[in-house]
Design a protein around this motif. Structure first.
Motif, PDB file in Angstrom:
ATOM      1  N   GLY A  77      47.150 164.558 131.159  1.00  0.00           N
ATOM      2  CA  GLY A  77      47.473 164.861 132.208  1.00  0.00           C
ATOM      3  C   GLY A  77      47.400 163.890 133.387  1.00  0.00           C
ATOM      4  N   ASP A  78      46.508 164.273 134.582  1.00  0.00           N
ATOM      5  CA  ASP A  78      46.196 163.452 135.618  1.00  0.00           C
ATOM      6  C   ASP A  78      44.817 163.013 135.540  1.00  0.00           C
ATOM      7  N   LYS A  79      44.190 163.423 134.175  1.00  0.00           N
ATOM      8  CA  LYS A  79      42.649 163.114 134.199  1.00  0.00           C
ATOM      9  C   LYS A  79      42.606 162.732 132.611  1.00  0.00           C
ATOM     10  N   GLY A  80      41.646 161.561 132.346  1.00  0.00           N
ATOM     11  CA  GLY A  80      41.435 161.505 131.077  1.00  0.00           C
ATOM     12  C   GLY A  80      42.393 160.808 130.145  1.00  0.00           C
ATOM     13  N   MET A  81      42.021 160.771 128.769  1.00  0.00           N
ATOM     14  CA  MET A  81      42.857 160.227 127.834  1.00  0.00           C
ATOM     15  C   MET A  81      42.611 160.860 126.776  1.00  0.00           C
ATOM     16  N   ARG A  82      43.655 160.890 125.826  1.00  0.00           N
ATOM     17  CA  ARG A  82      43.806 161.510 124.532  1.00  0.00           C
ATOM     18  C   ARG A  82      44.140 160.568 123.416  1.00  0.00           C
ATOM     19  N   LEU A  83      43.231 160.479 122.388  1.00  0.00           N
ATOM     20  CA  LEU A  83      43.563 159.705 121.131  1.00  0.00           C
ATOM     21  C   LEU A  83      43.904 161.005 120.133  1.00  0.00           C
ATOM     22  N   THR A  84      44.793 160.652 119.443  1.00  0.00           N
ATOM     23  CA  THR A  84      45.510 161.382 118.264  1.00  0.00           C
ATOM     24  C   THR A  84      45.488 160.435 116.970  1.00  0.00           C
ATOM     25  N   MET A  85      44.678 161.178 116.007  1.00  0.00           N
ATOM     26  CA  MET A  85      44.619 160.291 114.856  1.00  0.00           C
ATOM     27  C   MET A  85      45.067 161.045 113.552  1.00  0.00           C
ATOM     28  N   MET A  86      45.613 160.477 112.462  1.00  0.00           N
ATOM     29  CA  MET A  86      45.779 161.290 111.463  1.00  0.00           C
ATOM     30  C   MET A  86      45.561 160.543 110.204  1.00  0.00           C
ATOM     31  N   LYS A  87      45.363 161.067 109.190  1.00  0.00           N
ATOM     32  CA  LYS A  87      45.243 160.250 107.854  1.00  0.00           C
ATOM     33  C   LYS A  87      45.499 161.351 106.541  1.00  0.00           C
ATOM     34  N   ARG A  88      46.090 160.714 105.732  1.00  0.00           N
ATOM     35  CA  ARG A  88      46.200 161.491 104.458  1.00  0.00           C
ATOM     36  C   ARG A  88      45.558 160.975 103.283  1.00  0.00           C
ATOM     37  N   GLN A  89      45.399 161.695 102.195  1.00  0.00           N
ATOM     38  CA  GLN A  89      44.689 161.095 101.008  1.00  0.00           C
ATOM     39  C   GLN A  89      45.347 160.123 100.456  1.00  0.00           C
ATOM     40  N   ALA A  90      46.431 160.184 100.124  1.00  0.00           N
ATOM     41  CA  ALA A  90      47.257 158.925  99.506  1.00  0.00           C
ATOM     42  C   ALA A  90      48.066 158.416 100.891  1.00  0.00           C
ATOM     43  N   SER A  91      47.684 157.371 101.668  1.00  0.00           N
ATOM     44  CA  SER A  91      48.164 156.948 102.644  1.00  0.00           C
ATOM     45  C   SER A  91      49.680 156.622 102.655  1.00  0.00           C
ATOM     46  N   PRO A  92      50.722 157.088 103.146  1.00  0.00           N
ATOM     47  CA  PRO A  92      51.960 156.337 103.242  1.00  0.00           C
ATOM     48  C   PRO A  92      51.903 155.019 103.776  1.00  0.00           C
ATOM     49  N   PRO A  93      53.085 154.156 103.424  1.00  0.00           N
ATOM     50  CA  PRO A  93      52.976 152.896 104.083  1.00  0.00           C
ATOM     51  C   PRO A  93      53.415 153.310 105.660  1.00  0.00           C
ATOM     52  N   LYS A  94      52.492 152.262 106.372  1.00  0.00           N
ATOM     53  CA  LYS A  94      52.336 152.412 107.665  1.00  0.00           C
ATOM     54  C   LYS A  94      53.596 152.124 108.650  1.00  0.00           C
ATOM     55  N   PRO A  95      54.067 152.998 109.448  1.00  0.00           N
ATOM     56  CA  PRO A  95      55.291 152.444 110.124  1.00  0.00           C
ATOM     57  C   PRO A  95      55.111 151.273 110.831  1.00  0.00           C
ATOM     58  N   GLY A  96      56.130 150.712 111.567  1.00  0.00           N
ATOM     59  CA  GLY A  96      56.106 149.404 112.198  1.00  0.00           C
ATOM     60  C   GLY A  96      55.167 149.810 113.319  1.00  0.00           C
ATOM     61  N   SER A  97      54.680 148.729 114.062  1.00  0.00           N
ATOM     62  CA  SER A  97      53.617 148.488 114.869  1.00  0.00           C
ATOM     63  C   SER A  97      54.248 149.316 116.275  1.00  0.00           C
ATOM     64  N   GLN A  98      55.450 149.344 116.597  1.00  0.00           N
ATOM     65  CA  GLN A  98      56.048 150.027 117.606  1.00  0.00           C
ATOM     66  C   GLN A  98      55.757 151.562 117.549  1.00  0.00           C
ATOM     67  N   ALA A  99      56.269 151.915 116.400  1.00  0.00           N
ATOM     68  CA  ALA A  99      55.899 153.553 115.777  1.00  0.00           C
ATOM     69  C   ALA A  99      54.590 153.945 115.776  1.00  0.00           C
ATOM     70  N   CYS A 100      53.864 152.855 115.647  1.00  0.00           N
ATOM     71  CA  CYS A 100      52.308 153.246 115.567  1.00  0.00           C
ATOM     72  C   CYS A 100      51.634 153.049 116.898  1.00  0.00           C
TER      73      CYS A 100
END
Lengths: 119, 168
Positions: B129-152
């Protein structure tokens, strides 16, 4: 009531080396205490500084930063810095930060003391 | 399925609570089925993110508010997962300016975001919104290949002009 010391540290000297043995978790809150102990160890002007991390169960980047500072001091003072006793979890953090090849690592204090003094 | 998290923690920006939060994240992750090493990594990522908010977002003021939401993710073929969202009311920064530092530059600090990026499958900063930041993180047991840096979206360091949220 005084705050509890966030980490346990023992400082000793052996064979011209200063040995800092650390225990506990080294995160944002605890790293300054470690930094103070390392500076105390360098004040003794050792030829070698061994930092024993065998008692460290957790290490975050402030701890890594403190150790990088220790490495920089070692280079300035021509001392040899050796880290030893890293458990798998702590070593994994070094590897993620790609610092595992920057430091001289030894399995334990005895082998750290045996590493040669030249960098 | 509710869009509310299974677990929500509100804390102030005082570092004395970091060890308790990372212990909680580690224990909850273990119950969700993550390995010991993954639990340690999840706790590390949360610890780095919270410390970053405290140090750079709130400029070490210990009375800022921080919220941590944790939601299990069902198995999608890469194992069960966890979604962790960290929100604050600290100063905002353009997420595009958020950068991690070059690891070839051996110096203290600036490693926190690199750690988050490495141990999580997904990590994105955004303005809240107009105040503060949000960091969203996800992780799975068997990590899939990471998407490209832009997608990440390069979670980067919370760093802007003048290193406002930078370092760790």
């Amino acid at each position: 009531m005084a705050a509890r010391e966030p980490i346990s540290v023992r400082l000793e000297q052996r064979e011209g080396a200063a040995i800092v043995s650390v225990g506990g978790e080294i995160g944002y809150q605890e790293a300054p205490a470690l930094r103070n102990w390392i500076r105390q160890a360098y004040d003794k002007k050792p030829e070698k500084l061994v930092i024993d991390l065998a008692g460290v169960s957790y290490m975050a980047t402030p701890g890594l930063a403190t150790l990088v500072e220790a490495l920089q001091i070692a280079k300035k003072t021509r001392a040899r810095l050796v880290l030893c006793g890293l458990n798998d979890r702590v070593r994994a953090v070094f590897e993620i930060a790609r610092l595992d090849t920057v430091f001289v690592l030894a399995p334990n204090i005895e082998q750290a003391l045996e590493t040669k003094n030249e960098s | 399925m509710s869009d509310k998290p299974d677990l929500r923690v509100e804390l102030v920006s005082n570092p004395q609570y970091l060890s308790g939060v990372r212990e909680m994240v580690s224990q909850v992750s273990r119950r969700l089925g993550f390995s010991d090493l993954q639990c340690s990594q999840l706790a590390l990522a949360v610890d780095e993110a919270l410390a970053n908010v405290m140090k750079h977002g709130y400029d070490r003021q210990p009375d800022g508010r921080i919220w941590l939401d944790l939601t299990p993710l069902p198995d999608n073929g890469h194992g069960v997962g966890v979604k962790i969202v960290i929100e604050d009311e600290a100063k905002q920064i353009d997420p595009l300016l958020i950068k991690g530092r070059d690891l070839e530059d051996i110096r203290p600090g600036g490693l926190g975001v690199h750690i988050i990026r490495e141990v999580m499958d997904y990590a994105v900063y955004e303005k809240r919104g107009d105040k503060g930041m949000r960091l969203t993180m996800m992780k799975r047991q068997a990590s899939p290949p990471k998407p490209g840096s832009q997608a990440c979206a390069d979670p980067g360091e919370r760093r802007g002009a003048g290193d406002a949220h930078g370092g760790s």
